[in-house]
Design a protein around this motif. Sequence first.
Motif, mmCIF file in Angstrom:
data_model
loop_
_atom_site.group_PDB
_atom_site.id
_atom_site.type_symbol
_atom_site.label_atom_id
_atom_site.label_comp_id
_atom_site.label_asym_id
_atom_site.label_seq_id
_atom_site.Cartn_x
_atom_site.Cartn_y
_atom_site.Cartn_z
ATOM 1 N N PHE A 373 -2.184 8.252 13.482
ATOM 2 C CA PHE A 373 -0.962 7.458 13.400
ATOM 3 C C PHE A 373 -0.113 8.001 12.250
ATOM 4 C CE2 PHE A 373 -4.615 5.048 11.731
ATOM 5 C CZ PHE A 373 -4.327 5.061 10.376
ATOM 6 N N ASP A 374 1.141 7.608 12.220
ATOM 7 C CA ASP A 374 2.067 8.123 11.212
ATOM 8 C C ASP A 374 1.511 7.954 9.797
ATOM 9 O OD1 ASP A 374 3.826 8.621 13.298
ATOM 10 O OD2 ASP A 374 5.030 6.823 12.936
ATOM 11 N N MET A 375 2.094 8.696 8.865
ATOM 12 C CA MET A 375 1.681 8.608 7.468
ATOM 13 C C MET A 375 2.938 8.528 6.604
ATOM 14 S SD MET A 375 0.701 12.577 6.565
ATOM 15 C CE MET A 375 1.102 12.375 4.806
ATOM 16 N N TYR A 376 2.729 8.532 5.288
ATOM 17 C CA TYR A 376 3.839 8.463 4.344
ATOM 18 C C TYR A 376 3.853 9.712 3.477
ATOM 19 C CZ TYR A 376 4.221 3.740 6.007
ATOM 20 O OH TYR A 376 4.385 2.650 6.836
ATOM 21 N N GLU A 377 5.047 10.211 3.244
ATOM 22 C CA GLU A 377 5.207 11.453 2.497
ATOM 23 C C GLU A 377 4.653 11.312 1.089
ATOM 24 O OE1 GLU A 377 8.728 14.797 2.118
ATOM 25 O OE2 GLU A 377 9.254 12.691 2.357
ATOM 26 N N TRP A 378 4.024 12.389 0.600
ATOM 27 C CA TRP A 378 3.420 12.364 -0.729
ATOM 28 C C TRP A 378 4.438 12.110 -1.834
ATOM 29 C CZ3 TRP A 378 0.086 17.424 -0.193
ATOM 30 C CH2 TRP A 378 -0.984 17.176 0.673
ATOM 31 N N THR A 379 5.717 12.386 -1.586
ATOM 32 C CA THR A 379 6.734 12.138 -2.606
ATOM 33 C C THR A 379 6.867 10.651 -2.938
ATOM 34 O OG1 THR A 379 8.385 12.193 -0.829
ATOM 35 C CG2 THR A 379 8.104 14.203 -2.129
ATOM 36 N N TRP A 380 6.249 9.795 -2.149
ATOM 37 C CA TRP A 380 6.196 8.370 -2.480
ATOM 38 C C TRP A 380 5.642 8.166 -3.895
ATOM 39 C CZ3 TRP A 380 2.417 4.832 -3.818
ATOM 40 C CH2 TRP A 380 2.743 3.490 -3.695
ATOM 41 N N ARG A 381 4.738 9.043 -4.307
ATOM 42 C CA ARG A 381 4.084 8.906 -5.618
ATOM 43 C C ARG A 381 5.094 8.931 -6.751
ATOM 44 N NH1 ARG A 381 -0.549 9.438 -8.665
ATOM 45 N NH2 ARG A 381 -0.515 10.977 -10.356
ATOM 46 N N THR A 382 6.129 9.736 -6.636
ATOM 47 C CA THR A 382 7.093 9.882 -7.736
ATOM 48 C C THR A 382 8.412 9.188 -7.437
ATOM 49 O OG1 THR A 382 7.722 12.027 -6.787
ATOM 50 C CG2 THR A 382 6.109 12.037 -8.577
ATOM 51 N N SER A 383 8.409 8.271 -6.486
ATOM 52 C CA SER A 383 9.611 7.557 -6.076
ATOM 53 C C SER A 383 9.492 6.084 -6.469
ATOM 54 C CB SER A 383 9.763 7.683 -4.554
ATOM 55 O OG SER A 383 10.739 6.803 -4.050
ATOM 56 N N THR A 384 10.613 5.404 -6.461
ATOM 57 C CA THR A 384 10.607 3.946 -6.609
ATOM 58 C C THR A 384 11.022 3.266 -5.314
ATOM 59 O OG1 THR A 384 12.889 3.986 -7.437
ATOM 60 C CG2 THR A 384 11.120 4.079 -9.078
ATOM 61 N N ALA A 385 11.284 4.048 -4.287
ATOM 62 C CA ALA A 385 11.729 3.501 -3.005
ATOM 63 C C ALA A 385 10.560 2.866 -2.251
ATOM 64 C CB ALA A 385 12.352 4.609 -2.148
ATOM 65 N N PRO A 386 10.830 1.941 -1.343
ATOM 66 C CA PRO A 386 9.767 1.321 -0.568
ATOM 67 C C PRO A 386 9.117 2.329 0.389
ATOM 68 C CG PRO A 386 11.899 0.657 0.287
ATOM 69 C CD PRO A 386 12.165 1.407 -0.984
ATOM 70 N N ARG A 387 7.918 1.979 0.841
ATOM 71 C CA ARG A 387 7.171 2.932 1.657
ATOM 72 C C ARG A 387 7.907 3.298 2.936
ATOM 73 N NH1 ARG A 387 2.016 -0.640 4.008
ATOM 74 N NH2 ARG A 387 3.295 -2.068 5.269
#
Length: 431
Positions: A373-387
């Motif tokens: 199933f879909d995943m979330y980009e690793w750049t989520w780690r350095t972001s403040t945006a929602p998943r």
Amino acid sequence: MTASPRASGDRGPGPRWFEDGALHFGLGIEDTFVPQERAGERALDEYALTEHYEHWHADLGLARDAGAELVRWGVPWYRLQPEPGRYAWSWLDGVIDRFVELGLRPVLDLMHYGTPLWLDGQFAHRDYPARVADYSVAVAERYGDRVTDYTPVNEPMIHALFSGEYAYWPPYLSGPAGLVSMCAQLTRGFQRAQAGIAEVLGDAATFVHVDAGMRFDGDAEHAATIGRLREQTWLVEDLATGRVDDGHPLAAFLAEHGVSDADLTAFRENAVRPDVVGVNYYPRHSTELLRAGESHSGGFADPRPTRDDGTAGLAELLREAAARYGAPVALTETCVTGTVDERLAWLDASVAALRDLRAEGLDVVAYTWWPLFDMYEWTWRTSTAPRVDHLLPMGLYALEERAHGLARTRTPLVGRFRHHARPAPAIEGRA
């Protein structure tokens, strides 16, 4: 310690799954774990982001319903061993029981980037090789009667780049010296983990080595760098399998950055061998370009331009892996991030490419679509945006935000994957 024959890849009597002449179909569940936090960096745990911790029972059922035989599935070491000497087995016990219930073969991904929070210095800690080996052996001792397939470390060269050269992930080393240091430490842990599992399971163990298939091309200005990067793609696997001596193309590079003759001797003496060599290939990202007048170090901060070489790039990497290591090969991750139609086209094309390679006589034993199933980009780690802003449409099932959490929504890829995964007659002479 000198590696035992089994740790070096000697096979016991009787065929195993990858020796039966068939092309086996698998799925993966994205399992990146980088749990350490610091200012501006959130913990990255894909099981948490995709709510797999809550939905694992149904998720494995989705894999079975899609026709998978194999599932590449990772153990979250940092949660399994919350402190030295103590393991929290109950959740993992349930997952393994579910695999057995469904008749799915788990290929356990033991190290997918993250170390426990209590291991100061992470991969750079002098005790990392012993710690990862102890954990790997503990898993094999508990589940070896039900789980025989292990990947000691997933994508060790990506580990080394992100934790070493690029300083993106702990322990935040940088430059060539950081890269080489991480390659050496990951190799030590790799070898000790595989040797320990082999001592526990003997001939029952199957080791699937997996690394990112990276290709490089460009202008004459960058010819020397391109040559080094092409060899570097295989560096940790070369070290782990004892292929690096004074004649290796990267021997001088390793020596310049701290790897001694004694280190290389130890790597050769403790060599481990793959039963299956896995290549991860993403057509839109796996071929990087170095062009005249441009300088790109690679990675998130300074990405190189890429070129989609489609199935030609895939075939080249699988042929090279087979020739380099003399073992059966598998496509252990592939997909495109895009529309359902784009994903369907790549699924069809990549399966056809593997069948063509098998018809030519290449020993390709498995195909893995990543992820289930879909995943979330690793750049989520350095972001403040929602998943939701980091969602990557890659899976057979779409992830959709609902009031009660994430829903898994079937797409046409499920039926197409199941069609491809139907058993086909073995190629003459391979059964």
